[in-house]
Write a protein that holds these residues in place. Structure first.
Motif, PDB file in Angstrom:
ATOM      1  N   ASP A 187       0.810  -1.217   0.000  1.00 16.01           N
ATOM      2  CA  ASP A 187       0.000   0.000   0.000  1.00 16.01           C
ATOM      3  C   ASP A 187       0.845   1.269   0.000  1.00 16.01           C
ATOM      4  O   ASP A 187       0.306   2.376   0.182  1.00 16.01           O
ATOM      5  N   GLY A 188       2.155   1.129  -0.189  1.00 12.62           N
ATOM      6  CA  GLY A 188       3.007   2.302  -0.348  1.00 12.62           C
ATOM      7  C   GLY A 188       3.613   2.836   0.938  1.00 12.62           C
ATOM      8  O   GLY A 188       4.224   3.912   0.931  1.00 12.62           O
ATOM      9  N   TRP A 189       3.501   2.117   2.048  1.00 15.17           N
ATOM     10  CA  TRP A 189       4.053   2.578   3.311  1.00 15.17           C
ATOM     11  C   TRP A 189       5.499   2.124   3.486  1.00 15.17           C
ATOM     12  O   TRP A 189       5.879   1.062   3.006  1.00 15.17           O
ATOM     13  N   GLN A 190       6.270   2.919   4.192  1.00 16.93           N
ATOM     14  CA  GLN A 190       7.597   2.493   4.611  1.00 16.93           C
ATOM     15  C   GLN A 190       7.470   1.569   5.815  1.00 16.93           C
ATOM     16  O   GLN A 190       6.592   1.754   6.661  1.00 16.93           O
ATOM     17  N   VAL A 191       8.348   0.580   5.874  1.00 13.67           N
ATOM     18  CA  VAL A 191       8.366  -0.367   6.983  1.00 13.67           C
ATOM     19  C   VAL A 191       9.704  -0.237   7.695  1.00 13.67           C
ATOM     20  O   VAL A 191      10.762  -0.371   7.077  1.00 13.67           O
ATOM     21  N   ALA A 192       9.656   0.053   8.984  1.00 13.83           N
ATOM     22  CA  ALA A 192      10.871   0.148   9.793  1.00 13.83           C
ATOM     23  C   ALA A 192      11.011  -1.125  10.625  1.00 13.83           C
ATOM     24  O   ALA A 192      10.022  -1.781  10.959  1.00 13.83           O
ATOM     25  N   HIS A 193      12.249  -1.479  10.930  1.00 17.53           N
ATOM     26  CA  HIS A 193      12.525  -2.679  11.715  1.00 17.53           C
ATOM     27  C   HIS A 193      13.334  -2.328  12.958  1.00 17.53           C
ATOM     28  O   HIS A 193      14.244  -1.491  12.885  1.00 17.53           O
ATOM     29  N   VAL A 194      13.006  -2.951  14.072  1.00 18.66           N
ATOM     30  CA  VAL A 194      13.768  -2.755  15.310  1.00 18.66           C
ATOM     31  C   VAL A 194      14.029  -4.121  15.944  1.00 18.66           C
ATOM     32  O   VAL A 194      13.157  -4.996  15.935  1.00 18.66           O
ATOM     33  N   ASP A 195      15.237  -4.299  16.469  1.00 15.79           N
ATOM     34  CA  ASP A 195      15.553  -5.525  17.192  1.00 15.79           C
ATOM     35  C   ASP A 195      14.888  -5.495  18.561  1.00 15.79           C
ATOM     36  O   ASP A 195      14.904  -4.465  19.255  1.00 15.79           O
ATOM     37  N   VAL A 196      14.302  -6.626  18.950  1.00 16.37           N
ATOM     38  CA  VAL A 196      13.659  -6.736  20.255  1.00 16.37           C
ATOM     39  C   VAL A 196      14.111  -8.030  20.917  1.00 16.37           C
ATOM     40  O   VAL A 196      14.464  -9.005  20.253  1.00 16.37           O
ATOM     41  N   SER A 197      14.070  -8.042  22.240  1.00 20.42           N
ATOM     42  CA  SER A 197      14.462  -9.228  22.983  1.00 20.42           C
ATOM     43  C   SER A 197      13.309 -10.228  23.046  1.00 20.42           C
ATOM     44  O   SER A 197      12.186  -9.953  22.608  1.00 20.42           O
ATOM     45  N   HIS A 198      13.589 -11.384  23.599  1.00 21.96           N
ATOM     46  CA  HIS A 198      12.620 -12.478  23.627  1.00 21.96           C
ATOM     47  C   HIS A 198      12.808 -13.250  24.922  1.00 21.96           C
ATOM     48  O   HIS A 198      13.926 -13.354  25.435  1.00 21.96           O
ATOM     49  N   ARG A 199      11.714 -13.765  25.467  1.00 19.14           N
ATOM     50  CA  ARG A 199      11.757 -14.492  26.727  1.00 19.14           C
ATOM     51  C   ARG A 199      11.199 -15.904  26.558  1.00 19.14           C
ATOM     52  O   ARG A 199      10.403 -16.154  25.649  1.00 19.14           O
ATOM     53  N   PRO A 200      11.559 -16.798  27.459  1.00 21.50           N
ATOM     54  CA  PRO A 200      10.888 -18.104  27.461  1.00 21.50           C
ATOM     55  C   PRO A 200       9.413 -17.928  27.810  1.00 21.50           C
ATOM     56  O   PRO A 200       9.039 -16.975  28.494  1.00 21.50           O
ATOM     57  N   ARG A 201       8.586 -18.807  27.316  1.00 14.45           N
ATOM     58  CA  ARG A 201       7.168 -18.773  27.660  1.00 14.45           C
ATOM     59  C   ARG A 201       7.009 -18.898  29.167  1.00 14.45           C
ATOM     60  O   ARG A 201       7.747 -19.611  29.829  1.00 14.45           O
ATOM     61  N   GLY A 202       5.998 -18.171  29.677  1.00 16.06           N
ATOM     62  CA  GLY A 202       5.701 -18.278  31.105  1.00 16.06           C
ATOM     63  C   GLY A 202       4.951 -19.567  31.380  1.00 16.06           C
ATOM     64  O   GLY A 202       5.441 -20.654  31.104  1.00 16.06           O
ATOM     65  N   GLU A 203       3.760 -19.471  31.908  1.00 14.37           N
ATOM     66  CA  GLU A 203       2.958 -20.662  32.174  1.00 14.37           C
ATOM     67  C   GLU A 203       2.162 -21.054  30.933  1.00 14.37           C
ATOM     68  O   GLU A 203       2.061 -20.299  29.967  1.00 14.37           O
ATOM     69  N   GLY A 204       1.596 -22.254  30.975  1.00 18.81           N
ATOM     70  CA  GLY A 204       0.752 -22.714  29.873  1.00 18.81           C
ATOM     71  C   GLY A 204       1.560 -23.246  28.712  1.00 18.81           C
ATOM     72  O   GLY A 204       2.761 -23.478  28.799  1.00 18.81           O
ATOM     73  N   ARG A 205       0.893 -23.435  27.592  1.00 16.77           N
ATOM     74  CA  ARG A 205       1.547 -23.972  26.402  1.00 16.77           C
ATOM     75  C   ARG A 205       0.999 -23.285  25.163  1.00 16.77           C
ATOM     76  O   ARG A 205      -0.095 -22.707  25.181  1.00 16.77           O
ATOM     77  N   SER A 206       1.740 -23.409  24.066  1.00 17.51           N
ATOM     78  CA  SER A 206       1.344 -22.768  22.821  1.00 17.51           C
ATOM     79  C   SER A 206       0.056 -23.378  22.284  1.00 17.51           C
ATOM     80  O   SER A 206      -0.208 -24.577  22.456  1.00 17.51           O
ATOM     81  N   ASN A 207      -0.750 -22.531  21.625  1.00 20.64           N
ATOM     82  CA  ASN A 207      -1.994 -23.010  21.027  1.00 20.64           C
ATOM     83  C   ASN A 207      -1.808 -23.579  19.631  1.00 20.64           C
ATOM     84  O   ASN A 207      -2.759 -24.037  19.018  1.00 20.64           O
ATOM     85  N   TYR A 208      -0.568 -23.529  19.107  1.00 19.54           N
ATOM     86  CA  TYR A 208      -0.306 -23.994  17.747  1.00 19.54           C
ATOM     87  C   TYR A 208       0.956 -24.845  17.742  1.00 19.54           C
ATOM     88  O   TYR A 208       1.849 -24.667  18.565  1.00 19.54           O
ATOM     89  N   ASN A 209       1.063 -25.778  16.773  1.00 15.95           N
ATOM     90  CA  ASN A 209       2.285 -26.548  16.619  1.00 15.95           C
ATOM     91  C   ASN A 209       2.915 -26.269  15.256  1.00 15.95           C
ATOM     92  O   ASN A 209       2.329 -25.606  14.401  1.00 15.95           O
TER      93      ASN A 209
END
Length: 242
Positions: A187-209
């Motif tokens: 649609d003609g927009w500029q896309v910017a990217h930023v590095d972000v950190s990541h953590r282990p999942r807390g409680e529960g489990r993923s809803n997808y495999n």
């Protein structure tokens, strides 16, 4: 006036949602006028009740409930439709997206002279996932990048910031959240990217495999390639009286 709406699509994250909301308040207070919208995708573990109880002391917290489970993209879309802010940020409800990264997403969109930027996409570094999940994600990202040339190494990251009206002009389909860089660029927009950190999942489990992600991803990729080829190329300009 609300400047930023933070949308959390979540299902059965009762063990993670309250610490996540605490983290959002700590990260965003004083940086923008914001609201938080939790989209409960038919949870069965009482997550929605926890959010409702918290709302009494947090007037900027809102809860939206789906009557039928629709998945992550449906949750994002419902939250954006309800949002009051001109800028929307998203993050996953499992706690793996650190909320302290949110200002990296909305501050560039609120800055003067940023009108051409439509999307700020988080790119995870130091992923805290199983090896099988990381390998599947790496393969999917490589294939998508080759097919769409979206110049994004990690579209699966839930941390994204974008302009609400621009998002609502995009064609909606399930799993569209993984293709936002290509759709915004279409649609003609500029896309910017930023590095972000990541953590282990807390409680529960993923809803997808991985198998589910791979199957739907192959079908979606073909559809997005079609959308990019069929984009509108003409841009209208209203002429004044001569």
């Amino acid at each position: 006036m609300v400047e930023v709406s933070i949308v959390i699509p979540a299902r059965n994250e009762s063990g993670n949602i309250l610490p996540l909301l605490d983290g959002i308040d700590a990260a965003c207070t004083g940086k923008a006028d914001y609201e938080v919208i939790v989209v409960d995708d038919c949870s069965t573990d009482g997550m929605g009740d926890l959010v409702r109880a918290r709302m009494a002391g947090h007037p900027n917290l809102r809860l939206i409930r789906h009557d039928v489970s629709g998945g992550q993209s449906a949750g994002v879309h419902s939250g954006v439709l309800a949002a009051k802010g001109g800028v929307v940020c998203t993050l996953d409800g499992d706690g793996q997206n650190p909320p302290e990264e949110l200002p990296k997403l909305f501050l560039p969109l609120l800055a003067e002279g940023s009108d051409a930027i439509g999307l700020v996409a988080g790119q995870r570094v130091g992923r805290q996932d199983t090896m099988s999940k990381k390998l599947a994600s790496r393969l999917a990202n490589a294939l998508r990048s080759w097919a769409l040339n979206d110049k994004t190494r990690d579209t699966g990251c839930g941390l994204k910031g974008f302009r609400r009206e621009a998002f609502l002009r995009l064609p909606f389909f399930n799993h569209m959240h993984r293709y936002l860089p290509a759709l915004f660029a279409r649609d003609g927009w500029q896309v910017a990217h930023v590095d972000v950190s990541h953590r282990p999942r807390g409680e529960g489990r993923s809803n997808y495999n991985n198998l589910q992600r791979g199957f739907v991803g192959a079908v979606d990729l073909i559809g997005v390639m079609w959308l990019l080829r069929r984009r509108k190329v003409s841009r209208p300009t209203e002429a004044g009286q001569g």
